[in-house]
Design an enzyme around this catalytic site. Structure first.
Site, mmCIF file in Angstrom:
data_model
loop_
_atom_site.group_PDB
_atom_site.id
_atom_site.type_symbol
_atom_site.label_atom_id
_atom_site.label_comp_id
_atom_site.label_asym_id
_atom_site.label_seq_id
_atom_site.Cartn_x
_atom_site.Cartn_y
_atom_site.Cartn_z
ATOM 1 N N ASP A 63 30.224 26.434 43.769
ATOM 2 C CA ASP A 63 29.226 27.378 42.896
ATOM 3 C C ASP A 63 29.867 27.962 41.655
ATOM 4 O OD1 ASP A 63 30.983 28.685 44.498
ATOM 5 O OD2 ASP A 63 29.024 30.008 45.379
ATOM 6 N N ILE A 64 31.187 28.669 42.151
ATOM 7 C CA ILE A 64 31.929 29.077 40.911
ATOM 8 C C ILE A 64 33.517 29.203 41.242
ATOM 9 C CG2 ILE A 64 31.376 31.602 42.167
ATOM 10 C CD1 ILE A 64 31.112 32.692 39.191
ATOM 11 N N ASP A 117 36.594 31.422 40.494
ATOM 12 C CA ASP A 117 36.850 32.680 39.869
ATOM 13 C C ASP A 117 38.480 32.785 39.724
ATOM 14 O OD1 ASP A 117 35.498 35.756 40.211
ATOM 15 O OD2 ASP A 117 37.539 35.554 40.916
ATOM 16 N N THR A 118 39.038 33.513 40.735
ATOM 17 C CA THR A 118 40.413 33.380 40.433
ATOM 18 C C THR A 118 41.331 31.794 40.762
ATOM 19 O OG1 THR A 118 41.017 33.685 42.724
ATOM 20 C CG2 THR A 118 40.678 35.757 41.535
ATOM 21 N N GLY A 119 40.459 31.079 41.621
ATOM 22 C CA GLY A 119 41.158 29.628 41.658
ATOM 23 C C GLY A 119 41.688 29.608 43.103
ATOM 24 N N THR A 148 40.500 29.948 46.209
ATOM 25 C CA THR A 148 39.697 28.904 47.184
ATOM 26 C C THR A 148 39.904 27.549 46.811
ATOM 27 O OG1 THR A 148 37.803 30.599 47.171
ATOM 28 C CG2 THR A 148 37.270 28.753 48.106
ATOM 29 N N LYS A 192 35.111 31.280 35.477
ATOM 30 C CA LYS A 192 35.292 32.370 35.020
ATOM 31 C C LYS A 192 36.709 32.329 34.361
ATOM 32 C CE LYS A 192 32.672 35.640 37.720
ATOM 33 N NZ LYS A 192 32.542 36.803 38.677
ATOM 34 N N ASP A 225 25.883 34.914 46.341
ATOM 35 C CA ASP A 225 25.517 35.849 47.133
ATOM 36 C C ASP A 225 26.264 37.246 46.804
ATOM 37 O OD1 ASP A 225 28.180 34.938 48.357
ATOM 38 O OD2 ASP A 225 27.697 36.497 49.739
ATOM 39 N N ARG A 260 21.109 34.793 48.187
ATOM 40 C CA ARG A 260 21.224 33.294 47.693
ATOM 41 C C ARG A 260 20.266 32.566 47.439
ATOM 42 N NH1 ARG A 260 26.710 32.259 49.267
ATOM 43 N NH2 ARG A 260 27.419 33.216 51.311
HETATM 44 P P1 IMP Z 1 38.037 32.135 44.183
HETATM 45 O O1 IMP Z 1 38.915 31.868 45.409
HETATM 46 O O2 IMP Z 1 38.560 33.711 43.570
HETATM 47 O O3 IMP Z 1 37.960 31.219 42.870
HETATM 48 O O4 IMP Z 1 36.596 32.504 44.346
HETATM 49 C C1 IMP Z 1 35.448 31.668 44.387
HETATM 50 C C2 IMP Z 1 34.536 32.175 45.501
HETATM 51 O O5 IMP Z 1 34.404 33.567 45.315
HETATM 52 C C3 IMP Z 1 33.232 31.633 45.154
HETATM 53 O O6 IMP Z 1 33.207 30.288 45.793
HETATM 54 C C4 IMP Z 1 32.162 32.387 45.318
HETATM 55 O O7 IMP Z 1 31.818 32.510 46.738
HETATM 56 C C5 IMP Z 1 33.140 33.809 45.239
HETATM 57 N N1 IMP Z 1 32.585 34.318 44.118
HETATM 58 C C6 IMP Z 1 33.554 34.452 42.716
HETATM 59 N N2 IMP Z 1 32.851 35.014 41.768
HETATM 60 C C7 IMP Z 1 31.667 35.219 42.239
HETATM 61 C C8 IMP Z 1 30.354 35.908 41.430
HETATM 62 O O8 IMP Z 1 30.454 36.177 40.266
HETATM 63 N N3 IMP Z 1 29.245 35.872 42.205
HETATM 64 C C9 IMP Z 1 29.263 35.445 43.664
HETATM 65 N N4 IMP Z 1 30.234 34.809 44.171
HETATM 66 C C10 IMP Z 1 31.458 34.875 43.462
HETATM 67 MG MG MG Z 2 31.385 29.999 47.521
#
Ligand code: IMP
Ligand code: MG
Length: 179
Positions: A105-106, A108-110, A112, A136, A164, A170
């Site tokens: 879905d998104i 963000d930091t990378g 996940t 992002k 969410d 969601r």
């Molecule tokens: P990462 O591991 O920081 O890249 O985060 C990824 C996960 O954080 C995504 O799969 C989302 O579940 C959640 N996430 C990050 N940013 C958002 C947001 O703006 N809205 C909702 N969920 C987010």
């Molecule tokens: Mg997610």
């Protein structure tokens, strides 16, 4: 576009992307992947829970023979990242020599995606690419490529269309952005 702001768990959100905008983004992504994977039979690995609605709409636009599988990770608590990722449902598909497309879905930091890439690469696929609805760039801390990006957005938290806030909203059909 629905004009009204909404308040979710004490936080205000404004409409950000309506159904038409989302559909245009998905069409663009599907065109690229249909072109790049013509003649191949990729495995789409859907990252639950957030990508469920995106994947359901997006996969209807995919033309080549493909398989669809799911993985469930969790990294977030509320609006702030915990920096930790849990694998809640693992991969049970044989990915050896397969072309894998991770559907998120998104990004963000990378964090996940990094863990997920590691898990997938252990299965010795022929290739692994990442397809995310949202990205992002200003929060991204990693150096691997995000191959297919629906839309790059600013750092504001977004909700709806699978995304969410503490497990809620969601089901909203459009994307809202934190005000
Ligand atoms: P990462 O591991 O920081 O890249 O985060 C990824 C996960 O954080 C995504 O799969 C989302 O579940 C959640 N996430 C990050 N940013 C958002 C947001 O703006 N809205 C909702 N969920 C987010
Ligand atoms: Mg997610």
């Amino acid at each position: 576009m629905q004009q009204n702001n909404i308040t979710i768990r004490g936080e205000e959100f404004k409409p950000f992307l309506d159904e038409k905008s989302l559909s245009e983004i998905l069409t663009g992504l599907a065109e690229k992947i249909n072109g790049d994977y013509a003649g191949k039979e990729p495995v789409f690995l859907i990252v639950l829970n957030g990508a469920f609605m995106f994947a359901a709409d997006f996969l209807r636009m995919i033309k080549m023979p493909c398989r669809v599988s799911f993985i469930k990770m969790a990294s977030y608590s509320g609006k702030d990242t915990t920096g930790k990722v849990k694998e809640l449902i693992g991969i049970n598909e044989d990915l050896k020599d397969q072309h894998v497309i991770i559907v998120e879905d998104i990004v963000d930091t990378g964090i996940t995606i990094e863990q997920l890439l590691h898990t997938v690469q252990e299965k010795e696929p022929a290739s692994v690419k990442i397809c995310t609805l949202f990205f992002k760039p200003d929060k991204f801390k990693k150096d691997y490529p995000i191959d297919y990006v629906g839309k790059s957005i600013s750092n504001e938290f977004i909700i709806g269309y699978g995304l969410d806030l503490d497990g809620y909203v969601r089901n909203l059909p459009i994307i809202y952005q934190h005000v």
